[in-house]
Design an enzyme around this catalytic site. Structure first.
Site, PDB file in Angstrom:
ATOM      1  N   GLY A   1       0.810  -1.212   0.000  1.00 48.69           N
ATOM      2  CA  GLY A   1       0.000   0.000   0.000  1.00 48.69           C
ATOM      3  C   GLY A   1       0.844   1.264   0.000  1.00 48.69           C
ATOM      4  O   GLY A   1       2.029   1.226  -0.309  1.00 48.69           O
TER       5      GLY A   1
ATOM      6  N   HIS B   1       4.300   1.617  -8.101  1.00 42.87           N
ATOM      7  CA  HIS B   1       3.322   0.527  -8.006  1.00 42.87           C
ATOM      8  C   HIS B   1       2.401   0.543  -9.232  1.00 42.87           C
ATOM      9  O   HIS B   1       2.074  -0.509  -9.793  1.00 42.87           O
ATOM     10  CB  HIS B   1       2.474   0.684  -6.746  1.00 42.87           C
ATOM     11  CG  HIS B   1       3.255   0.676  -5.468  1.00 42.87           C
ATOM     12  ND1 HIS B   1       3.396   1.787  -4.673  1.00 42.87           N
ATOM     13  CD2 HIS B   1       3.959  -0.304  -4.835  1.00 42.87           C
ATOM     14  CE1 HIS B   1       4.117   1.495  -3.613  1.00 42.87           C
ATOM     15  NE2 HIS B   1       4.491   0.239  -3.688  1.00 42.87           N
TER      16      HIS B   1
ATOM     17  N   GLU C   1      12.073  -3.853  -9.832  1.00 47.09           N
ATOM     18  CA  GLU C   1      13.540  -3.946  -9.683  1.00 47.09           C
ATOM     19  C   GLU C   1      14.037  -3.041  -8.567  1.00 47.09           C
ATOM     20  O   GLU C   1      15.158  -3.178  -8.116  1.00 47.09           O
ATOM     21  CB  GLU C   1      14.235  -3.564 -10.997  1.00 47.09           C
ATOM     22  CG  GLU C   1      14.067  -4.589 -12.095  1.00 47.09           C
ATOM     23  CD  GLU C   1      14.792  -4.202 -13.371  1.00 47.09           C
ATOM     24  OE1 GLU C   1      15.222  -3.032 -13.490  1.00 47.09           O
ATOM     25  OE2 GLU C   1      14.911  -5.077 -14.254  1.00 47.09           O
TER      26      GLU C   1
HETATM   27  P1  AMP Z   1       6.132  -2.121  -1.609  1.00 45.34           P
HETATM   28  O1  AMP Z   1       4.675  -1.876  -1.438  1.00 45.34           O
HETATM   29  O2  AMP Z   1       6.967  -0.887  -1.502  1.00 45.34           O
HETATM   30  O3  AMP Z   1       6.617  -3.268  -0.801  1.00 45.34           O
HETATM   31  O4  AMP Z   1       6.344  -2.547  -3.101  1.00 45.34           O
HETATM   32  C1  AMP Z   1       5.438  -3.363  -3.809  1.00 45.34           C
HETATM   33  C2  AMP Z   1       6.013  -3.630  -5.165  1.00 45.34           C
HETATM   34  O5  AMP Z   1       6.223  -2.409  -5.860  1.00 45.34           O
HETATM   35  C3  AMP Z   1       7.373  -4.346  -5.098  1.00 45.34           C
HETATM   36  O6  AMP Z   1       7.448  -5.301  -6.138  1.00 45.34           O
HETATM   37  C4  AMP Z   1       8.329  -3.199  -5.314  1.00 45.34           C
HETATM   38  O7  AMP Z   1       9.564  -3.603  -5.850  1.00 45.34           O
HETATM   39  C5  AMP Z   1       7.555  -2.348  -6.304  1.00 45.34           C
HETATM   40  N1  AMP Z   1       8.062  -0.974  -6.288  1.00 45.34           N
HETATM   41  C6  AMP Z   1       8.234  -0.164  -5.207  1.00 45.34           C
HETATM   42  N2  AMP Z   1       8.773   1.020  -5.584  1.00 45.34           N
HETATM   43  C7  AMP Z   1       8.944   0.959  -6.927  1.00 45.34           C
HETATM   44  C8  AMP Z   1       9.472   1.852  -7.909  1.00 45.34           C
HETATM   45  N3  AMP Z   1       9.937   3.062  -7.585  1.00 45.34           N
HETATM   46  N4  AMP Z   1       9.493   1.455  -9.195  1.00 45.34           N
HETATM   47  C9  AMP Z   1       9.044   0.228  -9.547  1.00 45.34           C
HETATM   48  N5  AMP Z   1       8.530  -0.672  -8.670  1.00 45.34           N
HETATM   49  C10 AMP Z   1       8.480  -0.317  -7.379  1.00 45.34           C
END
Ligand code: AMP
Length: 286
Positions: free
Chosen positions: A37, A43, A154
């Site tokens: 979230g 995301h 990534e």
């Molecule tokens: P999180 O909610 O931050 O745990 O991330 C959920 C998904 O979004 C994970 O696969 C992260 O690697 C991806 N994600 C988070 N930040 C970025 C970003 N700046 N660019 C691309 N994918 C992201």
């Protein structure tokens, strides 16, 4: 403008499976985007990645307690469910699974998914138990939704390698797609944790991407060894105001083992502390 179709919000595994089955019955494939979230453009790019591949995008939102250490930011982690649902619907996401803790962990877990090797270095030693929490919850989410593809950023490069390794080793019947990091216009990688940064820290934070780029160029041109280039960059970050560089290193893009001299696909990868914020980032060397 084509208006996105409605987002179906589900709270239980049974509802999630019904929602996925309905799209399957209509001949569609499903792409799962697991998140915690506090969604941003990074995301949203994963949802777009699913759409681009023809999948019906499904997201999950769950701040997973088991991947946070005792002194980490579980309680403070930003939560904005209504805002997240709106962003997902606008992006074209069709299902969001937003379970509570009891739905994810109805009984104490006696099973842990543990990936070795790719978890040995980098964030592994700094966040004991973190990747066990990630691998276990992602396994559960993948088994609950049974998507055709899972989309991961990534941005969390070590996590992506952990999940790819786990899906390969356990022969999970789905493809894992890694998507490029989405950055702010000045280069800072988007992260839900960036909102912890003060205005002054936000300015300093930019240096991380700059220094990683310098390392990538230096080692690509063979101007210095990986350890020389990363030592200079760490020093520069501390001088710029970073409180700590947990690691800043050049690794093999698949095994994540450190390179001294780059001999194949490589990433510059770093974890730092700036005030109360832990910032991680990585870029390809070539
Ligand atoms: P999180 O909610 O931050 O745990 O991330 C959920 C998904 O979004 C994970 O696969 C992260 O690697 C991806 N994600 C988070 N930040 C970025 C970003 N700046 N660019 C691309 N994918 C992201």
């Amino acid at each position: 403008m084509i208006m996105p179709e409605k987002l179906t919000i589900v709270r239980t595994v049974v509802e999630l499976r019904h929602a996925v089955a309905a799209f399957r019955a209509a001949g569609r494939t499903v792409g799962l985007v697991p998140t915690m979230g506090a969604l941003h453009e990074g995301h949203v790019s994963l949802v777009k990645g699913a759409l681009d591949r023809g999948d019906v995008p499904a997201a999950s939102i769950f701040v997973n307690p088991t991947q946070f250490g005792p002194n980490e930011d579980f309680a403070a982690y930003p939560r904005d469910e209504a805002g997240d649902f709106a962003k997902l619907e606008t992006a074209g996401c069709r299902i969001v699974f937003a379970p509570d803790k009891d739905e994810m962990y109805p009984v104490p877990m006696l099973t842990t998914v543990k990936v070795t090797g790719v978890t040995d270095g980098l964030c592994g030693p700094f966040r004991p138990g973190h990747f066990d929490g990630v691998a276990t919850v992602v396994t559960k989410l993948l088994m609950m939704a049974m998507p055709d593809r899972g989309y991961f950023g990534e941005k969390d490069y070590q996590q992506l390698q952990v999940i790819k390794t786990m899906v390969r080793d356990l022969a999970m019947p789905m493809e894992i797609v890694g998507m490029p990091t989405v950055r702010e216009p000045d280069g800072l990688a988007m992260s839900s944790r960036n909102r912890y940064l003060s205005a002054a820290e936000r300015t300093t934070a930019l240096q991380l991407y700059r220094e990683m780029n310098t390392v990538a160029q230096t080692v690509r041109d063979g101007r210095s060894s990986c350890s020389e280039a990363t030592a200079a960059a760490s020093k520069a970050l501390l001088a710029a105001g970073f409180d700590k560089v947990e690691y800043l290193t050049v690794v093999d893009a698949e095994s994540l083992r450190p390179f001294e001299k780059v001999t194949g696909p490589a990433r510059v990868i770093a974890a730092t502390r700036l005030g109360r914020t832990r910032l991680i980032d990585n870029i390809a060397v070539s």
